[in-house]
Design a protein around this motif. Sequence first.
Motif, PDB file in Angstrom:
ATOM      1  N   VAL A  99       0.855  -1.183   0.000  1.00 13.96           N
ATOM      2  CA  VAL A  99       0.000   0.000   0.000  1.00 13.96           C
ATOM      3  C   VAL A  99       0.894   1.237   0.000  1.00 13.96           C
ATOM      4  CG1 VAL A  99      -1.748   1.272   1.315  1.00 13.96           C
ATOM      5  CG2 VAL A  99      -1.823  -1.218   1.230  1.00 13.96           C
ATOM      6  N   SER A 100       0.505   2.249  -0.776  1.00 17.35           N
ATOM      7  CA  SER A 100       1.308   3.474  -0.773  1.00 17.35           C
ATOM      8  C   SER A 100       1.113   4.218   0.549  1.00 17.35           C
ATOM      9  CB  SER A 100       0.924   4.383  -1.942  1.00 17.35           C
ATOM     10  OG  SER A 100      -0.311   5.022  -1.720  1.00 17.35           O
ATOM     11  N   ILE A 101       2.119   4.969   0.922  1.00 20.19           N
ATOM     12  CA  ILE A 101       2.037   5.768   2.150  1.00 20.19           C
ATOM     13  C   ILE A 101       0.859   6.729   2.063  1.00 20.19           C
ATOM     14  CG2 ILE A 101       3.188   7.570   3.496  1.00 20.19           C
ATOM     15  CD1 ILE A 101       5.845   6.138   2.859  1.00 20.19           C
ATOM     16  N   CYS A 102       0.658   7.356   0.911  1.00 18.49           N
ATOM     17  CA  CYS A 102      -0.445   8.309   0.768  1.00 18.49           C
ATOM     18  C   CYS A 102      -1.798   7.626   0.981  1.00 18.49           C
ATOM     19  CB  CYS A 102      -0.397   8.974  -0.606  1.00 18.49           C
ATOM     20  SG  CYS A 102      -1.529  10.367  -0.776  1.00 18.49           S
ATOM     21  N   ARG A 103      -2.016   6.489   0.355  1.00 21.06           N
ATOM     22  CA  ARG A 103      -3.289   5.772   0.506  1.00 21.06           C
ATOM     23  C   ARG A 103      -3.498   5.396   1.965  1.00 21.06           C
ATOM     24  NH1 ARG A 103      -7.555   6.434  -0.555  1.00 21.06           N
ATOM     25  NH2 ARG A 103      -6.811   6.984  -2.599  1.00 21.06           N
ATOM     26  N   LEU A 104      -2.451   4.961   2.629  1.00 23.74           N
ATOM     27  CA  LEU A 104      -2.534   4.588   4.038  1.00 23.74           C
ATOM     28  C   LEU A 104      -2.950   5.786   4.894  1.00 23.74           C
ATOM     29  CD1 LEU A 104      -2.101   2.387   6.166  1.00 23.74           C
ATOM     30  CD2 LEU A 104       0.294   3.043   6.228  1.00 23.74           C
ATOM     31  N   LEU A 105      -2.333   6.945   4.640  1.00 20.26           N
ATOM     32  CA  LEU A 105      -2.693   8.150   5.390  1.00 20.26           C
ATOM     33  C   LEU A 105      -4.143   8.531   5.142  1.00 20.26           C
ATOM     34  CD1 LEU A 105       0.523  10.284   4.816  1.00 20.26           C
ATOM     35  CD2 LEU A 105      -0.109   9.021   6.882  1.00 20.26           C
ATOM     36  N   LEU A 106      -4.547   8.577   3.888  1.00 12.19           N
ATOM     37  CA  LEU A 106      -5.920   8.968   3.556  1.00 12.19           C
ATOM     38  C   LEU A 106      -6.938   7.998   4.148  1.00 12.19           C
ATOM     39  CD1 LEU A 106      -5.366  10.000  -0.161  1.00 12.19           C
ATOM     40  CD2 LEU A 106      -5.681  11.529   1.813  1.00 12.19           C
ATOM     41  N   ASP A 107      -6.639   6.700   4.085  1.00 11.48           N
ATOM     42  CA  ASP A 107      -7.556   5.697   4.639  1.00 11.48           C
ATOM     43  C   ASP A 107      -7.688   5.808   6.153  1.00 11.48           C
ATOM     44  OD1 ASP A 107      -7.993   4.751   2.090  1.00 11.48           O
ATOM     45  OD2 ASP A 107      -6.800   2.909   2.354  1.00 11.48           O
ATOM     46  N   ASN A 108      -6.718   6.483   6.792  1.00 13.79           N
ATOM     47  CA  ASN A 108      -6.753   6.666   8.244  1.00 13.79           C
ATOM     48  C   ASN A 108      -7.072   8.110   8.629  1.00 13.79           C
ATOM     49  OD1 ASN A 108      -5.835   4.085   9.835  1.00 13.79           O
ATOM     50  ND2 ASN A 108      -4.726   4.104   7.890  1.00 13.79           N
ATOM     51  N   HIS A 109      -7.735   8.817   7.717  1.00 13.97           N
ATOM     52  CA  HIS A 109      -8.268  10.164   7.972  1.00 13.97           C
ATOM     53  C   HIS A 109      -7.196  11.215   8.250  1.00 13.97           C
ATOM     54  CE1 HIS A 109     -12.023   8.009   7.961  1.00 13.97           C
ATOM     55  NE2 HIS A 109     -11.557   7.227   8.916  1.00 13.97           N
ATOM     56  N   ILE A 110      -6.008  11.009   7.687  1.00 14.71           N
ATOM     57  CA  ILE A 110      -4.967  12.035   7.711  1.00 14.71           C
ATOM     58  C   ILE A 110      -4.985  12.628   6.309  1.00 14.71           C
ATOM     59  CG2 ILE A 110      -2.512  12.540   8.005  1.00 14.71           C
ATOM     60  CD1 ILE A 110      -2.414  10.081   9.905  1.00 14.71           C
ATOM     61  N   GLU A 111      -5.577  13.795   6.173  1.00 19.77           N
ATOM     62  CA  GLU A 111      -5.914  14.372   4.873  1.00 19.77           C
ATOM     63  C   GLU A 111      -4.732  15.051   4.192  1.00 19.77           C
ATOM     64  OE1 GLU A 111      -8.752  13.682   3.339  1.00 19.77           O
ATOM     65  OE2 GLU A 111      -9.271  12.482   5.086  1.00 19.77           O
ATOM     66  N   LEU A 112      -3.751  14.249   3.854  1.00 23.71           N
ATOM     67  CA  LEU A 112      -2.585  14.713   3.121  1.00 23.71           C
ATOM     68  C   LEU A 112      -3.031  15.208   1.748  1.00 23.71           C
ATOM     69  CD1 LEU A 112       0.564  14.797   3.157  1.00 23.71           C
ATOM     70  CD2 LEU A 112       0.479  12.592   1.987  1.00 23.71           C
ATOM     71  N   GLU A 113      -2.488  16.344   1.328  1.00 21.84           N
ATOM     72  CA  GLU A 113      -2.819  16.842  -0.005  1.00 21.84           C
ATOM     73  C   GLU A 113      -2.376  15.833  -1.050  1.00 21.84           C
ATOM     74  OE1 GLU A 113      -2.303  20.987  -1.091  1.00 21.84           O
ATOM     75  OE2 GLU A 113      -1.570  21.312   0.956  1.00 21.84           O
ATOM     76  N   HIS A 114      -3.162  15.745  -2.104  1.00 19.33           N
ATOM     77  CA  HIS A 114      -2.863  14.828  -3.205  1.00 19.33           C
ATOM     78  C   HIS A 114      -3.575  15.349  -4.455  1.00 19.33           C
ATOM     79  CE1 HIS A 114      -6.454  13.427  -1.163  1.00 19.33           C
ATOM     80  NE2 HIS A 114      -6.829  12.815  -2.270  1.00 19.33           N
ATOM     81  N   ALA A 115      -3.097  16.487  -4.937  1.00 19.17           N
ATOM     82  CA  ALA A 115      -3.772  17.225  -6.003  1.00 19.17           C
ATOM     83  C   ALA A 115      -3.906  16.439  -7.306  1.00 19.17           C
ATOM     84  CB  ALA A 115      -3.059  18.553  -6.255  1.00 19.17           C
ATOM     85  N   CYS A 116      -3.009  15.513  -7.575  1.00 17.55           N
ATOM     86  CA  CYS A 116      -3.067  14.776  -8.846  1.00 17.55           C
ATOM     87  C   CYS A 116      -3.743  13.418  -8.694  1.00 17.55           C
ATOM     88  CB  CYS A 116      -1.674  14.631  -9.450  1.00 17.55           C
ATOM     89  SG  CYS A 116      -0.599  13.475  -8.566  1.00 17.55           S
ATOM     90  N   GLU A 117      -4.385  13.200  -7.580  1.00 19.34           N
ATOM     91  CA  GLU A 117      -5.087  11.932  -7.318  1.00 19.34           C
ATOM     92  C   GLU A 117      -4.157  10.715  -7.410  1.00 19.34           C
ATOM     93  OE1 GLU A 117      -8.125  11.799  -6.018  1.00 19.34           O
ATOM     94  OE2 GLU A 117      -8.190  13.997  -6.124  1.00 19.34           O
ATOM     95  N   LEU A 118      -2.973  10.856  -6.823  1.00 20.12           N
ATOM     96  CA  LEU A 118      -2.008   9.763  -6.663  1.00 20.12           C
ATOM     97  C   LEU A 118      -1.393   9.278  -7.975  1.00 20.12           C
ATOM     98  CD1 LEU A 118      -3.950   7.621  -4.013  1.00 20.12           C
ATOM     99  CD2 LEU A 118      -2.694   9.729  -3.684  1.00 20.12           C
ATOM    100  N   SER A 119      -1.228  10.168  -8.945  1.00 21.51           N
ATOM    101  CA  SER A 119      -0.725   9.763 -10.256  1.00 21.51           C
ATOM    102  C   SER A 119       0.712  10.216 -10.545  1.00 21.51           C
ATOM    103  CB  SER A 119      -1.646  10.279 -11.357  1.00 21.51           C
ATOM    104  OG  SER A 119      -1.595  11.697 -11.412  1.00 21.51           O
ATOM    105  N   CYS A 120       1.430  10.704  -9.545  1.00 25.78           N
ATOM    106  CA  CYS A 120       2.825  11.138  -9.703  1.00 25.78           C
ATOM    107  C   CYS A 120       2.930  12.315 -10.672  1.00 25.78           C
ATOM    108  CB  CYS A 120       3.713   9.979 -10.152  1.00 25.78           C
ATOM    109  SG  CYS A 120       5.496  10.322 -10.014  1.00 25.78           S
ATOM    110  N   ALA A 121       1.972  13.248 -10.581  1.00 25.31           N
ATOM    111  CA  ALA A 121       1.974  14.398 -11.481  1.00 25.31           C
ATOM    112  C   ALA A 121       2.095  15.723 -10.733  1.00 25.31           C
ATOM    113  CB  ALA A 121       0.706  14.394 -12.329  1.00 25.31           C
TER     114      ALA A 121
END
Length: 112
Positions: A25-47
Amino acid sequence: MPKLTVLPHPQLCPQGAVLEAPQGVSICRLLLDNHIELEHACELSCACTTCHVIVKEGFSSLPEATDSEEDMLDKAWGLTSTSRLSCQAVVQDADLTIEIPKYTINHASENH
């Protein structure tokens, strides 16, 4: 199961957190799934670089960054030698400790 320790961040995770981190699991997905609202403007696409984190412990356990990730990281605020885009950093078999930088380059989130 590995653990992900999130160091305290004034807005996103004031008390810090320790999360169970399933492998693959990516670190970002793990944070988001645990309600830590890390910014992710490109929807996890490395952009973009809004999900930039600094890996304080366990960096060497992560798969190597791709050239695309390295190119994006060059634009990140507060870049360090252990910086990763959390959307691309996938948990393996080791515990990780991360710091979420205080700022990003996402102008949309800066109340402009």
